[in-house]
Design an enzyme around this catalytic site. Structure first.
Site, PDB file in Angstrom:
ATOM      1  N   GLY A 178       0.813  -1.213   0.000  1.00 59.50           N
ATOM      2  CA  GLY A 178       0.000   0.000   0.000  1.00 59.50           C
ATOM      3  C   GLY A 178       0.848   1.265   0.000  1.00 59.50           C
TER       4      GLY A 178
ATOM      5  N   ASN B 200      -6.951   4.033   9.676  1.00 58.10           N
ATOM      6  CA  ASN B 200      -6.317   2.829  10.215  1.00 58.10           C
ATOM      7  C   ASN B 200      -6.203   2.836  11.730  1.00 58.10           C
ATOM      8  OD1 ASN B 200      -4.518   4.934   9.050  1.00 58.10           O
ATOM      9  ND2 ASN B 200      -2.963   3.884  10.245  1.00 58.10           N
TER      10      ASN B 200
ATOM     11  N   HIS C  94      -2.298  -7.684   2.333  1.00 57.39           N
ATOM     12  CA  HIS C  94      -2.176  -8.264   3.680  1.00 57.39           C
ATOM     13  C   HIS C  94      -3.180  -7.685   4.669  1.00 57.39           C
ATOM     14  CE1 HIS C  94       0.310  -5.092   5.909  1.00 57.39           C
ATOM     15  NE2 HIS C  94       0.267  -4.620   4.678  1.00 57.39           N
TER      16      HIS C  94
ATOM     17  N   CYS D 254       2.810   1.579  11.879  1.00 51.74           N
ATOM     18  CA  CYS D 254       3.937   2.325  11.332  1.00 51.74           C
ATOM     19  C   CYS D 254       4.538   3.266  12.359  1.00 51.74           C
ATOM     20  CB  CYS D 254       3.480   3.121  10.126  1.00 51.74           C
ATOM     21  SG  CYS D 254       2.407   2.145   9.113  1.00 51.74           S
TER      22      CYS D 254
HETATM   23  N1  PLP Z   1      -2.693   3.179   4.106  1.00 50.81           N
HETATM   24  C1  PLP Z   1      -3.319   2.805   5.228  1.00 50.81           C
HETATM   25  C2  PLP Z   1      -4.624   3.447   5.584  1.00 50.81           C
HETATM   26  C3  PLP Z   1      -2.759   1.821   6.050  1.00 50.81           C
HETATM   27  O1  PLP Z   1      -3.391   1.453   7.165  1.00 50.81           O
HETATM   28  C4  PLP Z   1      -1.521   1.250   5.675  1.00 50.81           C
HETATM   29  C5  PLP Z   1      -0.867   0.255   6.563  1.00 50.81           C
HETATM   30  O2  PLP Z   1      -1.117   0.165   7.727  1.00 50.81           O
HETATM   31  C6  PLP Z   1      -0.920   1.663   4.484  1.00 50.81           C
HETATM   32  C7  PLP Z   1      -1.529   2.630   3.719  1.00 50.81           C
HETATM   33  C8  PLP Z   1       0.376   1.056   4.024  1.00 50.81           C
HETATM   34  O3  PLP Z   1       0.160  -0.251   3.566  1.00 50.81           O
HETATM   35  P1  PLP Z   1       1.371  -1.307   3.471  1.00 50.81           P
HETATM   36  O4  PLP Z   1       1.621  -1.797   4.852  1.00 50.81           O
HETATM   37  O5  PLP Z   1       0.873  -2.375   2.561  1.00 50.81           O
HETATM   38  O6  PLP Z   1       2.517  -0.569   2.899  1.00 50.81           O
END
Ligand code: PLP
Length: 380
Positions: free
Chosen positions: A71, A152, A202, A326
Site C-alpha cells: 500500500g 487505520n 495483507h 507504522c
Molecule cells: N494506508 C493505510 C490506511 C494503512 O493502514 C496502511 C498500513 O497500515 C498503508 C496505507 C500502508 O500499507 P502497506 O503496509 O501495505 O505498505
C-alpha cells in the site's frame, strides 16, 4: 495459553483459499511473465486472470489495475505520478490531517521540494473530514485531492462518495487510500467517483508484500517505477505472480461473504464497545460510533501508560496496538488522535483492537473479562 490476535489492522492471517491459489506458483510454475516461452505464457495468463478478478471486485476494468508491492508503494507512486503528469494544470493538492504516513509524508516531501502547494484539511472529533471544508479548499489550480476510505487508527469512514462527486464536477483527480477499507466494506470505484485508488493484500487476508492500484482509464499519471515494460510501462519490475494470485483470491473471498462478515464483526464490535465502556471508568471510544469499519474498535484510557497497557495485554496473550503499526515503537503521539483534538495535555493510552475473519465471539468475551482488570491494575 491460547493467544488472541486483535491486530488485524496491522496485518491479517493468510486465508486458506489465498494460500491454495498461491501454492502452484511457489512450487512449480516458475515462469517470468515477460519471457517468451510456454512457462511465461502460463504466468502471464495467471497474472491477467488475477488482474480481472481484482478489477471486478472494485468495479473497475482489467486495464485499470496495476500491481504493486504494498500500500505504501501504491500511495507514493499514485500521488507522485499524478502530480508529475498534471504539472502544467496546477500544483495545489488537498489532503486530510488523518491520512496514513505514506500519503502525508509523500505530500510533505513534495511540498518541501517546492513541487506542490498543500492544504491539509482538519477533521472533527470523530476523525471525519467535512465536505464543506473540502469545497472551501478547492482552488482554480487544484489538481489532486487525496482522502482515505477508512482510518487505520480509529476506523472512521470518510464521506468519500460526496467528495468524489465534487472532484468529478471540478475536473480534479481524486485519490482514495482504500488500504484499510478494501475487502471489509464495499468498494466500487464508479459509485465513489474515484480516479485513483490503493489496496494492499495483507490487510484482507492476502499475502504480505503485494498490492494494487486502480488508475481510471484516461487519468493522467506518469509511470512511477521506470525500467522494463511490465504493467504497461507504469511500474517496472518482475511481478510477484504467486502473491498476486493470493491477493486476487483473498479479495474475492472477502467480497463473496462481505455481508455476513460485516454483520458478524459489527456485532462483535458493539459487544466490545458496550462492554468496555460499561466496565472501565474514564474510558472513551475514539472514532465514529456508526460510520466506522466493522472490525476496528479503539479507545482512550485516562491515566494509563500506552506501553504498559500493551505489554500487560501481551503478557496475557492479547495482541493489540496503540494505533498505527507504522508509528509503533515511536514516542510521538498519534497525529490522528491529535487532529481529532483528543490528546491535549492528557496522560492516556490509546488502544486499537482490530478483528478479522478468524476472530471469535469467545475471544471477545475473554478480552472483556481481562481488559477492565488490566486497566484497573495499571491505574494502581
Ligand atoms: N494506508 C493505510 C490506511 C494503512 O493502514 C496502511 C498500513 O497500515 C498503508 C496505507 C500502508 O500499507 P502497506 O503496509 O501495505 O505498505
Amino acid at each position: 495459553m491460547d493467544r488472541i490476535y486483535l491486530d488485524n489492522a496491522a496485518t491479517t492471517r493468510l486465508s486458506r483459499r489465498a494460500l491454495a491459489a498461491m501454492l502452484p506458483y511457489m512450487e512449480g510454475e516458475q515462469g517470468n511473465p515477460s519471457s517468451l516461452h510456454s512457462y511465461a505464457r502460463e504466468a502471464r495468463k495467471a497474472l491477467e486472470r488475477a488482474r480481472g478478478q481484482v478489477a471486478r471486485c472494485i468495479g473497475a476494468q482489467e486495464g485499470e489495475i496495476v500491481f504493486t508491492s504494498c500500500g505504501s508503494e501504491g500511495n507514493n507512486c499514485l500521488l507522485w505520478g499524478a502530480i508529475e503528469a498534471n504539472r502544467a494544470r496546477g500544483s495545489h493538492v488537498i489532503t486530510s490531517a488523518v491520512e496514513h504516513p505514506s500519503v502525508l509524508n509523500t505530500l510533505y516531501s513534495l511540498e518541501k521540494l517546492g513541487s506542490i502547494r498543500l492544504t491539509v484539511l482538519p477533521v472533527d472529533g470523530y476523525g471525519r473530514v467535512s465536505v464543506v471544508d473540502v469545497f472551501a479548499a478547492l482552488r482554480s489550480d487544484t489538481v489532486l485531492l487525496s482522502v482515505m476510505l477508512a482510518n487505520n487508527e480509529v476506523g472512521t469512514l470518510q464521506p468519500v462518495s460526496s467528495i468524489g462527486n465534487l472532484c468529478r464536477e471540478r475536473g480534479i483527480l481524486f485519490h482514495v487510500d482504500a488500504v484499510q477499507g478494501a475487502g471489509h466494506v464495499p468498494v466500487d470505484v464508479q459509485a465513489l467517483h474515484v480516479d485513483l485508488l490503493t489496496v494492499s493484500a495483507h490487510k484482507f487476508h492476502g499475502p504480505r508484500g503485494v498490492g494494487a492500484v486502480y488508475i481510471r482509464k484516461g487519468a493522467a499519471v506518469s509511470p512511477f517505477i521506470t525500467g522494463g515494460e511490465q504493467e504497461k510501462h507504469r511500474r517496472a519490475g518482475t511481478e510477484n505472480v504467486a502473491g498476486i494470485q493470493g491477493m486476487a483470491e483473498a479479495l474475492l473471498e472477502q467480497n463473496e461473504d462481505m455481508d455476513e462478515e460485516q454483520a458478524r464483526l459489527k456485532a462483535l464490535s458493539e459487544k466490545l464497545i458496550d462492554g468496555t465502556l460499561t466496565a472501565v471508568p474514564d474510558c472513551q471510544l475514539t472514532g465514529h460510533r456508526t460510520e466506522r469499519l466493522p472490525g476496528i474498535v479503539s479507545f482512550l484510557f485516562d491515566g494509563v501508560s500506552p506501553d504498559e497497557l500493551l505489554a500487560l495485554l501481551d503478557m496475557q496473550g492479547v495482541a493489540a496496538s496503540a494505533g498505527s503499526a507504522c508509528t509503533a515503537g515511536s514516542n510521538e503521539p498519534s497525529h490522528v488522535l491529535r487532529a481529532m483534538g483528543l490528546l491535549d495535555g492528557r496522560r492516556c493510552a490509546p488502544l486499537r483492537l482490530s478483528m478479522g475473519r478468524y476472530t471469535t465471539a469467545e475471544e471477545i468475551d475473554r478480552v472483556l473479562d481481562l481488559l477492565p482488570r488490566t486497566v484497573a491494575r495499571l491505574r494502581g
